[in-house]
Design a protein around this motif. Structure first.
Motif, short mmCIF file in Angstrom:
data_model
loop_
_atom_site.label_atom_id
_atom_site.label_comp_id
_atom_site.label_asym_id
_atom_site.label_seq_id
_atom_site.Cartn_x
_atom_site.Cartn_y
_atom_site.Cartn_z
N HIS A 100 0.81 -1.22 0.00
CA HIS A 100 0.00 0.00 0.00
C HIS A 100 0.85 1.28 0.00
N ASN A 101 2.16 1.12 -0.09
CA ASN A 101 3.03 2.29 -0.15
C ASN A 101 3.13 2.76 -1.61
N ASP A 102 2.08 3.44 -2.08
CA ASP A 102 1.98 3.82 -3.49
C ASP A 102 3.11 4.74 -3.93
N ARG A 103 3.54 5.63 -3.04
CA ARG A 103 4.61 6.57 -3.40
C ARG A 103 5.90 5.81 -3.72
N LEU A 104 6.22 4.83 -2.91
CA LEU A 104 7.43 4.04 -3.13
C LEU A 104 7.30 3.15 -4.36
N LEU A 105 6.14 2.51 -4.51
CA LEU A 105 5.93 1.59 -5.63
C LEU A 105 5.98 2.31 -6.97
N ALA A 106 5.59 3.58 -6.97
CA ALA A 106 5.62 4.36 -8.22
C ALA A 106 7.06 4.58 -8.69
#
Length: 329
Positions: free
Chosen positions: A125-131
């Motif tokens: 759920h860490n969208d910023r990192l996954l992006a």
């Protein structure tokens, strides 16, 4: 890496091997950041005994000590990496590791490949990192513990099953074959309409998501409870078809928001359930006073487990110990 004076003193010949061995066992009084620095240095040193003891200490150290070390925003990324490798199953510790500003991509990739349950859910759920890291996204998808909903959310496409070859129609059954073709065309239309719920979700606006959260089936509820928008996720708990088991799963998930926990706490029927009380006691976002009140309903066995748990706050641990002591008197 900056070595604090207290750590440098232990690294020197002061006190000899016995002092360094006591430090490796976590037996010397020192702050959390200094202790993990000492353990890290011993682990990468030449002395096999100190290395073995340091590794054992890191694996068994109370979570509160590691949490205090991880409060240090300047903690070296290599120390954080070692903590993650020793405690990647400890959700309380890993919650701090995954949010630490010094945590490196190497550590995130290790967690993505090895973790499961709440820890993997937090990372996914860490969208910023996954992006920023496509490799990380793929590592989570490849993790055997990642469920279908999690993988779909990260862009995984479920492979289509190869269709079985259709039998050749008999010459005398041309009309039947034609009817079959018409039926196949109808099936194709249905397939187009029956896009995966995840794909449909990507095209929905917030109002549509809320409506589906309030009325949808279990598959919709499973998808929408994970939405970052609080209006959407909280609407799932207001769906009249939601089951006690689904609500319990929300209460057990450490990634559940304060709003979801608040809604569960307001429902008298849900909090009557024993397993719900236990899950709420263990959840980090349950208000402490509420959690301590629910502890009065738990069995002695569960209280004993709480008194040793690394996944709850020290307040809950201390209260569990007090309750056990009072029963002995």
């Amino acid at each position: 890496m900056k070595i604090p004076a207290e750590v440098a003193k232990i690294m020197s010949k002061w006190g000899g091997h016995s002092v360094r061995l006591a430090a490796a066992r976590g037996a010397l009084p020192m702050s959390g950041p200094n202790l993990v620095t000492v353990l890290f240095i011993f682990y990468h040193g030449d002395n096999e005994e100190l290395k073995k003891e340091s590794l054992s200490t890191l694996k068994t150290l109370p979570a509160q000590i590691l949490l205090s070390a991880l409060e240090n925003r300047d903690l070296h990324f290599s120390i954080i990496d070692l903590i993650a490798r020793c405690r990647f199953r400890d959700s309380a510790v890993m919650e701090k590791v995954l949010s630490h500003p010094m945590t490196g991509l190497r550590t995130y990739l290790f967690v993505a490949k090895k973790s499961s349950g709440d820890v993997l859910d937090m990372l996914s759920h860490n969208d910023r990192l996954l992006a920023k890291a496509a490799d990380l996204r793929q590592a989570i998808i490849d993790n055997p513990h990642a469920d279908k909903v999690m993988k779909l959310r990260l862009g995984w496409v479920e492979p289509e099953a190869e269709p079985e070859p259709a039998p050749k129609p008999e010459p005398k059954a041309k009309e039947e074959a034609k009817e079959g073709e018409n039926e196949e065309e109808g099936d194709e239309e249905e397939d187009k309409e029956d896009l995966s719920k995840y794909q449909q979700l990507q095209e929905m606006v917030v109002a549509e998501k809320i409506k589906m959260a309030l009325t949808g089936d279990k598959e919709w509820r499973t998808l929408l409870i994970r939405e970052s928008n609080k209006l959407v996720s909280s609407a799932v708990l207001k769906n009249p078809r939601i089951t006690d088991g689904e609500v319990l799963a929300v209460a057990k998930s450490r990634t559940s928001s304060e709003e979801l926990i608040r809604i569960i706490l307001l429902n008298k029927d849900w909090v009557k359930l024993y397993d719900m009380k236990k899950a709420l006691v263990e959840h980090p976002r349950t208000p402490v006073q509420k959690a301590m009140r629910f502890m009065n309903f738990l069995s002695e066995k569960d209280i004993r487990e709480l008194s040793k748990s690394r996944n709850v706050s020290q307040v809950i641990v201390n209260n569990a110990r007090r309750m056990l002591m009072s029963k002995k008197r």
